[in-house]
Motif scaffolding. Structure first.
Motif, mmCIF file in Angstrom:
data_model
loop_
_atom_site.group_PDB
_atom_site.id
_atom_site.type_symbol
_atom_site.label_atom_id
_atom_site.label_comp_id
_atom_site.label_asym_id
_atom_site.label_seq_id
_atom_site.Cartn_x
_atom_site.Cartn_y
_atom_site.Cartn_z
ATOM 1 N N LYS A 120 27.604 26.733 60.121
ATOM 2 C CA LYS A 120 28.872 26.901 60.825
ATOM 3 C C LYS A 120 28.865 26.089 62.115
ATOM 4 C CE LYS A 120 31.989 30.256 62.920
ATOM 5 N NZ LYS A 120 32.296 31.689 63.189
ATOM 6 N N ALA A 121 27.776 26.186 62.865
ATOM 7 C CA ALA A 121 27.673 25.428 64.120
ATOM 8 C C ALA A 121 27.687 23.929 63.837
ATOM 9 C CB ALA A 121 26.391 25.821 64.852
ATOM 10 N N HIS A 122 27.050 23.521 62.760
ATOM 11 C CA HIS A 122 26.993 22.107 62.372
ATOM 12 C C HIS A 122 28.396 21.590 62.042
ATOM 13 C CE1 HIS A 122 24.661 18.627 60.972
ATOM 14 N NE2 HIS A 122 25.492 18.551 59.934
ATOM 15 N N LEU A 123 29.132 22.351 61.256
ATOM 16 C CA LEU A 123 30.491 21.959 60.874
ATOM 17 C C LEU A 123 31.428 21.950 62.078
ATOM 18 C CD1 LEU A 123 30.660 23.981 57.544
ATOM 19 C CD2 LEU A 123 30.983 21.496 57.718
ATOM 20 N N GLU A 124 31.250 22.904 62.977
ATOM 21 C CA GLU A 124 32.112 22.976 64.166
ATOM 22 C C GLU A 124 31.897 21.782 65.098
ATOM 23 O OE1 GLU A 124 32.846 27.783 64.647
ATOM 24 O OE2 GLU A 124 31.103 26.873 65.617
ATOM 25 N N GLN A 125 30.766 21.106 64.935
ATOM 26 C CA GLN A 125 30.503 19.881 65.709
ATOM 27 C C GLN A 125 31.092 18.639 65.023
ATOM 28 O OE1 GLN A 125 26.261 19.530 66.545
ATOM 29 N NE2 GLN A 125 26.142 21.744 66.875
ATOM 30 N N GLY A 126 31.830 18.850 63.930
ATOM 31 C CA GLY A 126 32.424 17.731 63.208
ATOM 32 C C GLY A 126 31.425 16.989 62.341
ATOM 33 N N LYS A 127 30.396 17.694 61.871
ATOM 34 C CA LYS A 127 29.372 17.072 61.024
ATOM 35 C C LYS A 127 29.433 17.649 59.618
ATOM 36 C CE LYS A 127 26.234 16.481 64.969
ATOM 37 N NZ LYS A 127 24.908 16.863 65.532
ATOM 38 N N SER A 128 29.147 16.806 58.635
ATOM 39 C CA SER A 128 29.178 17.239 57.242
ATOM 40 C C SER A 128 27.882 17.947 56.847
ATOM 41 C CB SER A 128 29.391 16.030 56.324
ATOM 42 O OG SER A 128 30.669 15.455 56.555
ATOM 43 N N VAL A 129 27.969 18.815 55.850
ATOM 44 C CA VAL A 129 26.819 19.609 55.419
ATOM 45 C C VAL A 129 25.674 18.713 54.942
ATOM 46 C CG1 VAL A 129 26.030 21.308 53.709
ATOM 47 C CG2 VAL A 129 28.237 21.605 54.845
ATOM 48 N N ARG A 130 25.998 17.577 54.324
ATOM 49 C CA ARG A 130 24.938 16.705 53.799
ATOM 50 C C ARG A 130 24.052 16.129 54.908
ATOM 51 N NH1 ARG A 130 29.676 14.313 52.375
ATOM 52 N NH2 ARG A 130 30.408 12.664 53.777
ATOM 53 N N THR A 131 24.478 16.214 56.160
ATOM 54 C CA THR A 131 23.660 15.724 57.276
ATOM 55 C C THR A 131 22.924 16.858 57.989
ATOM 56 O OG1 THR A 131 25.449 15.885 58.943
ATOM 57 C CG2 THR A 131 25.315 13.845 57.649
ATOM 58 N N ALA A 132 22.927 18.055 57.414
ATOM 59 C CA ALA A 132 22.350 19.222 58.084
ATOM 60 C C ALA A 132 20.844 19.367 57.874
ATOM 61 C CB ALA A 132 23.050 20.496 57.616
ATOM 62 N N ALA A 133 20.229 18.479 57.106
ATOM 63 C CA ALA A 133 18.779 18.468 56.890
ATOM 64 C C ALA A 133 18.253 19.803 56.375
ATOM 65 C CB ALA A 133 18.057 18.086 58.189
ATOM 66 N N LEU A 134 18.906 20.329 55.343
ATOM 67 C CA LEU A 134 18.422 21.550 54.704
ATOM 68 C C LEU A 134 17.262 21.210 53.773
ATOM 69 C CD1 LEU A 134 21.808 23.171 53.639
ATOM 70 C CD2 LEU A 134 20.482 23.678 55.696
ATOM 71 N N ASP A 135 16.249 22.101 53.720
ATOM 72 C CA ASP A 135 15.198 21.872 52.735
ATOM 73 C C ASP A 135 15.683 22.354 51.371
ATOM 74 O OD1 ASP A 135 14.768 24.673 52.492
ATOM 75 O OD2 ASP A 135 13.291 24.647 54.109
ATOM 76 N N SER A 136 14.908 22.110 50.324
ATOM 77 C CA SER A 136 15.366 22.398 48.967
ATOM 78 C C SER A 136 15.651 23.885 48.758
ATOM 79 C CB SER A 136 14.332 21.910 47.945
ATOM 80 O OG SER A 136 13.071 22.513 48.176
ATOM 81 N N LYS A 137 14.838 24.748 49.368
ATOM 82 C CA LYS A 137 15.039 26.189 49.225
ATOM 83 C C LYS A 137 16.339 26.616 49.895
ATOM 84 C CE LYS A 137 12.786 30.660 50.032
ATOM 85 N NZ LYS A 137 11.606 31.352 50.617
ATOM 86 N N GLU A 138 16.611 26.074 51.078
ATOM 87 C CA GLU A 138 17.842 26.405 51.803
ATOM 88 C C GLU A 138 19.062 25.883 51.056
ATOM 89 O OE1 GLU A 138 16.263 26.438 56.440
ATOM 90 O OE2 GLU A 138 16.726 24.523 55.458
ATOM 91 N N ALA A 139 18.951 24.673 50.545
ATOM 92 C CA ALA A 139 20.066 24.076 49.804
ATOM 93 C C ALA A 139 20.384 24.907 48.562
ATOM 94 C CB ALA A 139 19.734 22.642 49.418
ATOM 95 N N ASN A 140 19.358 25.437 47.931
ATOM 96 C CA ASN A 140 19.554 26.247 46.729
ATOM 97 C C ASN A 140 20.260 27.566 47.041
ATOM 98 O OD1 ASN A 140 19.033 26.402 43.830
ATOM 99 N ND2 ASN A 140 17.757 28.169 44.355
ATOM 100 N N LEU A 141 19.991 28.118 48.228
ATOM 101 C CA LEU A 141 20.611 29.383 48.625
ATOM 102 C C LEU A 141 22.119 29.259 48.812
ATOM 103 C CD1 LEU A 141 18.005 30.873 51.148
ATOM 104 C CD2 LEU A 141 18.630 31.781 48.906
#
Length: 364
Positions: free
Chosen positions: A169-190
């Protein structure tokens, strides 16, 4: 494993013209917004010289290439996340695709109307990104409200998901896309079931004039600078040039490309880039009845690759007989590769390589 890519962009940037060049399905192309309303879908083959060379040696009854499904989606405008223009319909169509081909206009032409009155690909990208981010923010907010109470009573899985969602939510509110959020594979799966729009990988296609198709122009330079931190690929393509080549035969097309200083057409480059976007590779099966290309994800093991042909192949997997593409071409046949010791027997842990020729043994 059919790859589906959605072509998106503001109205009148050349999306439908490129779609017509990519696909045998013909989208209406006109100089006014919302010409494309229902998404046009075309299935196109992925050019692969390896398939042709294998077929030349095997001489099968049938050749089956791998394919990409291209969806031409209606042009987006500012406010789409709130229902402006074709709004929710547009966003729903994107949600169903695996990857996004984002077309931006990087050419000047007073005869082709721009929905915002001027040529600025950086602004155009930001409009679309903002609308997609706002829609994702809605989805993330809704899920936060759903899991918050469960997380507060000590559910570990809910707490892990809640923490990721708050971060997103904080990432998106900064005008950034989810694909740039550097999620690891486990987080992305969640968060996979949220199917967030800005989590999808993107390929940027700069639609340029004929003079800019090799080296770009001031518009493309500004655009590339604006996306350099995304790590996304950017292609220069002239929709005008591609449309002129549609009905040309092979020799005329090659001569035309040579005159333009291009090794391959923009269509071929888009198709290959779209195929690579999701980290896909190709393996082959070859026999007298059929030579076929199969699409799998890079890193997939032999049983899973067999399952792409039929689930029974994966369930009853015993072993795979494998010949590297280069060896098959060098020796000319399966029998010759076997005699030369180039046919390998691989088990369940074998990671399939791009270009492998494979024959699976399995129990029914």
């Amino acid at each position: 494993m059919a790859l589906q890519c959605g072509i998106v962009g503001l109205p009148n940037v050349g999306k439908s013209t490129l779609f017509n060049c990519l696909s045998s399905a013909k989208a209406e192309s006109a100089n006014y917004p919302f010409c494309t309303i229902e998404p046009n879908v075309g299935t196109i083959t992925v050019p692969d010289v390896r398939l042709e060379k294998i077929s030349d040696l095997v001489k099968p009854q049938k050749i089956v290439p791998t394919t990409v499904e291209i969806v031409d989606i209606a042009g987006l405008v500012k406010g789409a996340s709130k229902g402006e223009g074709l709004g929710n319909q547009f966003l729903g169509n994107i949600r169903n695709t695996h990857a996004i081909i984002h077309v931006v206009r990087c050419f000047d032409n007073d005869n082709i109307t721009h929905v915002d009155g001027s040529i600025d690909p950086v602004r155009d990208r930001e409009i679309i990104d903002t609308e997609l981010q706002l829609k994702d923010l809605e989805a993330v907010d809704a899920r936060i409200q759903k899991v918050k109470k469960i997380a507060e009573v000590g559910d570990k899985d809910a707490k892990a998901l809640y923490d990721i969602l708050v971060r997103l939510k904080a990432h998106l509110e900064q005008g950034k896309s989810v694909r740039t959020a550097a999620l690891d594979s486990k987080e992305a799966n969640l968060i996979k079931d949220l199917n967030l729009l800005t989590a999808k990988p993107v390929l940027y296609v700069c639609n340029v004039d004929e003079q800019s198709v090799v080296s770009g122009n001031d518009h493309t330079k500004n655009f590339e600078a604006s996306v350099k931190d995304e790590g996304a690929s950017v292609l220069y393509v002239s929709a005008q040039i591609e449309s002129e080549m549609i009905d040309m035969d092979y020799d005329d097309r090659k001569m035309f490309l040579d005159e333009m200083g291009l090794e391959t057409s923009g269509v071929d480059r888009i198709i290959h880039a779209a195929y690579d976007l999701l980290n896909y590779i190709t393996y082959f099966t070859a026999g007298e009845k059929e030579v076929r290309a199969w699409t799998i994800t890079k890193g997939m093991k032999a049983p899973q690759a067999a399952g792409v042909i039929h689930t029974d192949f994966e369930k009853g997997f015993i072993r795979a007989e494998v010949i590297a593409y280069e060896d098959f071409i060098n020796y000319g046949s399966e029998a010759a590769c076997r005699d030369a010791g180039k046919l390998r027997v691989e088990g369940k842990e074998y990671v399939v390589a791009d270009g492998d020729l494979m024959h699976f043994r399995f129990n029914v």
